[in-house]
Design a protein around this motif. Structure first.
Motif: not given
Lengths: 528, 429
Positions: B115-138
């Protein structure tokens, strides 16, 4: 920092005074030699006699005393401000290819090239087979049948002394095996320097000043004879051989020739401390054992002095060096560095807590000191000896914990050292094997002569058995350290012959010791 | 006294460097750097311990301070020359991590781990990818890409940035002598997550390469991935069996045998493109769970633990390029916060979903924050795979690793303290 313990018996003072005595012993040859002025050799002649790897000294590298000189120093020397060097600077050398990995920083340390997919299965099989062979060797070496065969062949002590690791190093370096590649060796070179420093440190650490307090004059005389006579005999015999091989009969004052002969003499006069196990502990055995131990310790001290002298006075030219000192200056620096490192380690050991931290600090401090000595082209063996000597005689240290750790790590580190030594060994050097024969024979002859002289009027305090042990004695780790250290200091030219002579000689001598021991046992059992 | 000794050590080092003109030493410099790093790291570790910070952070900081970026007492070639030593250290750390995982004990925690591997690790990958996209201009290297390609690269970066550090967890466990459900869960999760990250990186990076039009990238990447994971596991299993046999059959010499195995895996394994961490992790797992020789193994490598950790983390510190992170400070801090919140929040949520132990939900997430070797290795691989903008992206990923390398152990140490699993030890073991 914990308070120093209150010691009312002045034992600590006595130990420090004894350490000072040892320091003076180390300095004495330097002071004596500083008054001696050998004939100077013209640089052109020096160049002609030092082999193909020698280059003509230039204004930049023709230095003062220590070898690391430049034109400015030459001007100062011309004006009479600096005295002529005690030993002419040795010419710069080009390291032999075998040694390049542990000497040069020119080997590219790029990421290893990946193997093509089709080569991978073969490589994996080789890894697994290599580990299986190691496992099988370790298993077999402990098996009683194999041990019986080793005893019968007279090679059990050769195995115990770790020489199979030398063989392993030779095999692992071959291109077919390809484990100890140049790049791997380059990165393992701290272990080589750690090995040298460790051997020196252990010799110093075992040199408890109480030993000096207990020494009787006759032990000193025996030790002096057992050191000086083999040294002289080996010097003469191997010097003759070197002169013949190198075609240098007219160049007896050539510093390279002198250096090689002194290295061989110094290494050959050492006796392995393992000889102590052959000394009996029967009637009066304790006293005799103490005497034999004293003799061996003093021999080691002589070896250290010899190496310190070689490293300080026979310095190769180093154009990139910014420190320029006379030979005696280098010797004083050796002592000072050892003492400073010893003081630093003493303070470190006072603040560490726990066994693991003690191991980390001991390993780190010895590697650092050995690395420092190597960086300024001094002998790591000598510098770490001084460090060990200071520590063993300093008050307030967890001596038992420290000794336990040192003893536990000693053999694995020594075996790793031998593994790298094997990998660096240029075995196919026929002149080296010839020199080895001369080395072994002259060493045995010198030791036997020294024991015979010491026995005059039975004043040596040793039994017949101990005399035999000292006369036919194995070559110890210190002798190997001396010659490997010399190889790192002077990595080209004739030094590979010297290494073959001492390393091969050590193995052959181990076998001779075993065989003679068995022969004596058989002879003693026969009815008179 | 410790600070004075550190100063004296720096003085020694400076003196040694002054021997040659230009301060460049040849191979003797490797031995000097080796000893210098061990002693300075141990001393710095003690200083940090005195101010109630992890010794591990002291090792890292000592590496940063004496390394090429700050004082320059160690040159870059000196640091590079310690790569084999570093490889052997990784091997020993991986073996220790494998030995710590006792599968029968972990079985009840399996649901929590997954559960931790899936939700915490997997979820954070999605969040970080989204964060990178959101910060594209920087992030200039993303700004210049079309959206589809930017999404692919962001996902790869998310995988790179989420990587954890089994080495830090093992070292902190040794340092604090912690024992309990939190440390055991964290150790198992970071090992499992490492495997997941290696696999995900191979998949996402090859898909991204394929999206960029590289021919045959996907097929060769799958082959490479299969070799890396299964090849490493197979070689690790054989090495584990041999180590087990050695420990069972032969008296003495085990430390040398294990060291030889680590040198071979570090050197030859790199040429074979095996993952040394995975290889020796599997070996350790096998020794623990099949041969039962874990105590003998721990005894054989126990003596070397502290010097190995001190050296490994000090070298890691010396390799940190602070300047890289400073160039992209704002997006870096935002991504760091996203990762921290994602991992701690994700762990809390994952533990709650499967009704795991309360301590795990509260404290285990902090153990996922530290980063070290794997993340740096992936950042380097990323640079190699995407050379056109890899170095700019590496500034972000390496900066993030540096931040987590320094702050992560402090946070995890504090969490372990609060969980009550830290042994009552003031002095080191």
């Amino acid at each position: 920092m914990a308070p120093l313990p209150d010691r009312t018996d002045n034992a600590a003072d006595r130990r420090l005074i004894a350490s000072a005595v040892v320091a003076v012993v180390l300095l004495a040859p330097a002071l004596g030699l500083s008054m001696w002025r050998p004939p100077m050799m013209p640089s052109a002649e020096l160049q002609r006699t030092t082999g193909a790897d020698a280059e003509p000294p230039t204004a930049q590298d023709g230095g003062v005393d220590g070898g690391e000189g430049d034109a400015a120093n030459q001007d100062v020397a011309d004006q009479g401000l600096l005295r002529e060097p005690l030993v002419p600077p040795l010419p710069p050398v080009t390291p032999t290819p075998e040694l390049s990995p542990v000497l040069d920083d020119k080997i590219p340390r790029a990421e290893p090239e990946p193997l093509a997919p089709r080569d991978r299965p073969g490589a994996v099989v080789r890894i697994v087979l290599g580990l299986v062979v190691l496992l099988a060797l370790a298993y077999l070496s402990g098996h009683h049948t194999v041990q019986r065969v080793e005893e019968r062949l007279g090679v059990s002590q050769v195995i115990t002394a770790g020489f199979p690791f030398v063989l392993l190093g030779i095999v692992a370096r071959t291109p077919a095996v390809g484990v100890l590649t140049d790049d791997v060796l380059a990165q393992l070179n701290p272990l080589l320097r750690l090995g040298l420093g460790w051997i020196g440190f252990m010799v110093g650490f075992r040199f408890d000043s109480r030993l000096l307090e207990r020494l009787v004059p006759r032990t000193v005389v025996v030790a002096a004879l057992l050191t000086v006579i083999p040294f002289t005999v080996i010097l003469a015999a191997t010097g003759g051989m070197l002169a013949l091989v190198e075609r240098l009969p007219e160049q007896l004052s050539n510093p390279v020739f002198m250096r090689d002969a002194i290295i061989l003499g110094t290494a050959g006069s050492m006796t392995a401390y393992s000889a102590m196990r052959l000394v009996s502990s029967g009637d009066g055995g304790a006293d005799r054992k103490e005497a034999a131990r004293g003799v061996l310790r003093l021999e080691e001290l002589a070896g250290i002095v010899g190496l310190a002298f070689i490293a300080a006075y026979f310095r190769a030219q180093a154009p990139d060096a910014s420190w320029r000192l006379p030979g005696t200056g280098w010797l004083l620096l050796t002592l000072g560095l050892g003492m400073a490192a010893g003081l630093f380690m003493y303070l470190l050991l006072r603040i560490v807590s726990g066994r693991n931290e003690l191991i980390a600090v001991v390993l780190g401090a010895i590697i650092f000191t050995a690395g420092f000595a190597g960086a300024v082209r001094l002998s790591p063996v000598v510098v770490c000896f001084v460090m060990g000597l200071l520590l063993t005689n300093a008050p307030g240290l967890p001596r038992e914990d420290l000794t336990a750790i040192l003893v536990r790590l000693e053999r694995p580190l020594y075996f790793l050292f031998l593994l790298i030594v094997g990998a660096l060994w240029k075995v196919g050097e026929p002149r080296g094997w010839g020199l080895m024969l001369v080395f072994v024979v002259s060493r045995l002859a010198g030791k036997a002569l020294a024991v015979r002289l010491a026995r005059v009027r039975r004043q040596d305090g040793l039994s017949r058995r101990e005399r035999r042990v000292l006369a036919v004695a194995p070559v110890g780790p210190l002798a190997l350290a001396i010659v490997i250290n010399a190889q790192l200091l002077y990595p080209g030219g004739s030094i590979s012959m010297i290494v073959t002579a001492v390393l091969g000689g050590a193995i052959v001598t181990e076998i001779i010791v075993q065989l003679s021991r068995r022969w004596w046992a058989a002879a003693d059992e026969q009815p008179r | 006294m410790k600070l004075l000794l550190l100063l004296a050590l720096a003085g020694f080092m400076h003196a040694a460097l002054s021997f040659t003109e230009g301060g460049q030493l040849a191979s003797q410099g490797t031995a000097l750097a080796f000893g210098f790093l061990i002693v300075s790291a141990v001393l710095a570790g003690r200083v940090f311990q005195d101010v109630r910070l992890p010794r591990l952070t002291g090792y890292l900081v000592s590496g940063i301070v004496v390394g090429p970026q700050v004082l320059g007492l160690l040159s870059q070639p000196m640091v590079d020359s310690l790569s084999l030593v570093n490889g052997v250290a990784i091997g020993l750390i991986a073996l220790s991590a494998g030995v710590e995982i006792h599968l029968p004990t972990m079985r009840p925690l399996l649901r929590v781990l997954l559960s931790i591997t899936g939700l915490a690790v997997g979820g954070t990958i999605v969040l970080l990818a989204a964060g990178c996209l959101a910060l594209r201009s920087s992030l200039p290297f993303l700004a210049s890409l079309p959206l589809a390609q930017a999404v692919m690269v962001s996902v790869v970066l998310g995988v790179v940035m989420v990587a954890q550090s089994p080495a830090v967890v093992v070292a902190l466990r040794q340092e604090t002598a912690a024992e309990g459900i939190v440390i055991r869960t964290v150790l198992a999760v970071v090992v499992l997550a490492d495997l997941v990250v290696i696999v995900l990186f191979a998949i996402t990076s090859s898909v991204a390469k394929a999206a960029f039009g590289a021919e045959g990238a996907l097929g060769s990447a799958i082959g490479m991935l299969a070799w890396k994971v299964f090849g490493s596991a197979a070689v690790g299993a054989v090495i584990g069996a041999l180590i087990g046999a050695f420990l069972r059959r032969i008296q003495g010499g085990a430390a040398l045998f294990i060291l030889t195995a680590c040198v071979i895996v570090a050197e030859v394994g790199a040429r074979l493109e095996l993952d040394p961490l995975l290889t020796l992790l599997v070996a350790g797992l096998l020794v623990r769970n099949v041969t039962g020789q874990h105590e003998a193994l721990a005894g054989a490598i126990g003596a070397s633990a502290l010097p190995v950790y001190a050296l490994f983390f000090a070298v890691a510190g010396a390799r940190i390029h602070l300047s890289h992170g400073i160039q992209v400070l704002v997006p870096l801090v935002i991504l760091w916060l996203i990762r921290g919140v994602g991992l701690t929040g994700g762990t809390w949520l994952a533990a709650r979903v499967v009704q795991g132990p309360r301590e795990v939900s509260r404290y285990a997430g902090w153990g996922l924050i530290p980063q070290a070797g794997l993340a740096l290795a992936l950042a380097t691989l990323f640079s190699d795979l995407f050379p056109e903008y890899g170095s700019q992206a590496a500034a972000v990923t390496v900066g993030l690793v540096a931040l987590n390398e320094i702050v992560g152990p402090v946070l995890f140490r504090a969490a372990l303290g609060r969980s009550g699993e830290v042994a009552k030890l003031v002095s080191p073991p």
